[in-house]
Scaffold this motif. Structure first.
Motif, PDB file in Angstrom:
ATOM      1  N   PRO A 132      46.871  66.720   1.328  1.00  0.00           N
ATOM      2  CA  PRO A 132      47.630  67.960   1.082  1.00  0.00           C
ATOM      3  C   PRO A 132      49.115  67.675   0.906  1.00  0.00           C
ATOM      4  O   PRO A 132      49.636  66.688   1.430  1.00  0.00           O
ATOM      5  N   GLU A 179      43.786  71.709   1.575  1.00  0.00           N
ATOM      6  CA  GLU A 179      44.531  72.492   0.592  1.00  0.00           C
ATOM      7  C   GLU A 179      43.576  72.859  -0.533  1.00  0.00           C
ATOM      8  O   GLU A 179      43.012  71.993  -1.211  1.00  0.00           O
ATOM      9  N   TYR A 202      45.363  77.332   2.160  1.00  0.00           N
ATOM     10  CA  TYR A 202      44.937  76.239   3.038  1.00  0.00           C
ATOM     11  C   TYR A 202      43.960  76.773   4.081  1.00  0.00           C
ATOM     12  O   TYR A 202      44.042  77.937   4.488  1.00  0.00           O
TER      13      TYR A 202
END
Length: 484
Positions: free
Chosen positions: A89, A418, A454
């Protein structure tokens, strides 16, 4: 393939761990390759001198770890690894202003789902009871309850049970901290430890700095005390951005800094030692206390336990907090803090807030530490959690939509995911619940409700066919939400 080195007789509960570890080592060294058939249950039973039931348990563990697979009418084979790992992420952008926190309504939705036993528990960060030394602890607790007499039902006022504080102090030497039992106050879990430390150094209206994303329990705590949060972006591998923090310290009146340097929740990041040293020195120059949550420090996947930031504390400004809730017994609620120069204030607040920590659970944990049960348990726990993280990461890579990114923690048991741009984590959360799956949506990890695309996924439970089905369903929901 000859699998030799017979295993010495020992407790049946641990034999299958030994058998599983032996086969896993053969796979890791390449002696058994993807697609190879591994010895039959009866053959390995004879070679290792263990029961068929033990081998079956070992093979079940290896299947849960994603290392082998059973093929009907054929036997067990080394499992081929699926596609390449997903990218990590991206780090959050820096915030320039402190924010009043409001996350409790979102958090309550996550916890309500966690109470339902029919929900697949990807939402709350907790280990499966299957991974905990429940039977051993029950025997210890039962024996202590019979022999403790009045001590077991009496108040144990601050600083807490001497036997437990001695065991924690003994272990701290291995972390490079060298605490004395008199430096430690026992608490009702790590959350009380954090609460007491924050109350000792900050007041309503003050500003504290913390990592972004941040554990939502810390945000709830800050919200309950009327304190403002200043979010510092964190890298998924190395943690808090210290350059940004240094700039913020020059621009804001920050009363304290909260951090989880070892395996941050939810990122799983591990701050390098040199960064911990810089963090402690940077705050010390300004007399700003560091409240350090080290609850995941013992759940590392490497050979050596990482040092807490407290190891670099020269002025007593680091307030170290931890507990045994993530490694031994969540329900015992046994935690502790070493609050440095703020020891007296924390002891007084502890007495005013809860009078004492429950005595019998403290006694049981102290005994478990003293007889070496904790270290033995940790070796197995770390291995299983590392395997579960790897297996979940692999499943996410297979089933989630293109553009997904996932963290690569070196400890703990959560993944920070993510999702593709435009995906609403709150919508994913709601739709997943309709399918009997809980996840923690990203906005609850930010005072500003950031991280809208997320989610955090708990890997504290063994990976099963139900888990595989849930990940597949969750991936489909994410894809549909992104398209919508």
């Amino acid at each position: 393939m000859q699998v030799q080195a017979p295993i010495e007789p020992e407790d049946e509960a641990h034999l299958y761990d030994r058998v599983a570890a032996h086969v896993a080592d053969l796979i890791a060294r390449g002696a058994l390759r993807p697609g190879d058939r591994i010895p039959s249950v009866r053959r390995l039973s004879r070679q290792q001198g263990v029961s068929v039931a033990t081998v079956l348990q070992a093979y079940m563990q290896l299947e849960n770890r994603g290392l082998i697979e059973a093929r009907p009418q054929s036997g067990h084979y080394v499992r081929a690894r699926r596609g390449a790992a997903l990218p990590e992420p991206r780090a959050a952008r820096a915030c320039t202003t402190a924010t009043r926190v409001s996350v409790k309504s979102l958090v309550s939705k996550v916890y309500r789902a966690c109470r339902d036993p029919h929900i697949v528990p990807f939402g709350a960060a907790c280990p499966s009871p299957e991974l905990l030394p429940t039977d051993k602890l029950n025997r210890i607790l039962s024996a202590i309850a019979r022999s403790a007499g009045g001590a077991g039902v009496s108040y144990d006022p601050p600083p807490g049970l001497p036997a437990l504080r001695r065991q924690i102090a003994r272990r701290s030497v291995e972390w490079g901290v060298a605490l004395s039992p008199d430096d430690i106050v026992t608490t009702v879990g790590a959350m009380e430890a954090l609460h007491l430390c924050l109350r000792a150094v900050a007041r309503r209206g003050d500003t504290v700095a913390l990592e972004s994303p941040a554990y939502y329990g810390l945000l709830q705590l800050i919200e309950s005390l009327g304190i403002k949060a200043l979010e510092v972006p964190s890298h998924p591998r190395t943690g808090m951005d210290l350059d940004v923090l240094e700039e913020m310290l020059g621009r804001h009146r920050i009363k304290a800094c909260l951090a989880i340097p070892n395996f941050n929740n939810p990122l799983g990041s591990a701050m390098p030692d040199e960064a911990k040293e810089r963090l402690v020195a940077m705050l010390a120059r300004r007399e700003v206390p560091l409240i350090e949550d080290d609850i995941y420090g013992d759940v590392h996947f490497g050979d050596v336990r990482p040092r807490p930031a407290k190891a670099f504390d020269k002025k007593g400004l680091v307030m170290l907090c931890s507990s045994f809730t993530k490694t031994v017994a969540p329900g015992y609620r046994v935690g502790w803090t070493a609050p440095g120069r703020f020891l007296d204030e924390v002891e007084q607040l502890k007495f005013a807030q809860s009078v004492a920590t429950a005595t019998l659970p403290q006694m049981a944990i102290a005994e478990f530490l003293e007889i070496g049960g904790y270290d033995h348990h940790l070796r197995t726990l770390r291995r299983r959690l590392a395997a579960q993280i790897a297996r979940m990461s692999e499943a996410i890579a297979e089933h989630f939509p293109p553009g997904t990114r996932v963290s690569r923690p070196a400890g703990g048991f959560v993944l920070w995911v993510e999702l593709p741009s435009g995906t609403s984590a709150l919508d994913v959360h709601e739709r997943a619940l309709e399918h009997g799956i809980s996840v923690a949506p990203g906005p609850i990890f930010s005072a500003k409700h950031r991280f809208s695309n997320y989610i955090r996924v708990n890997c504290g439970y063994p990976f099963t066919e139900l888990s595989e089905h849930a990940v597949r369903t969750l991936g489909r929901i994410c894809a549909e939400t992104a398209e919508g």
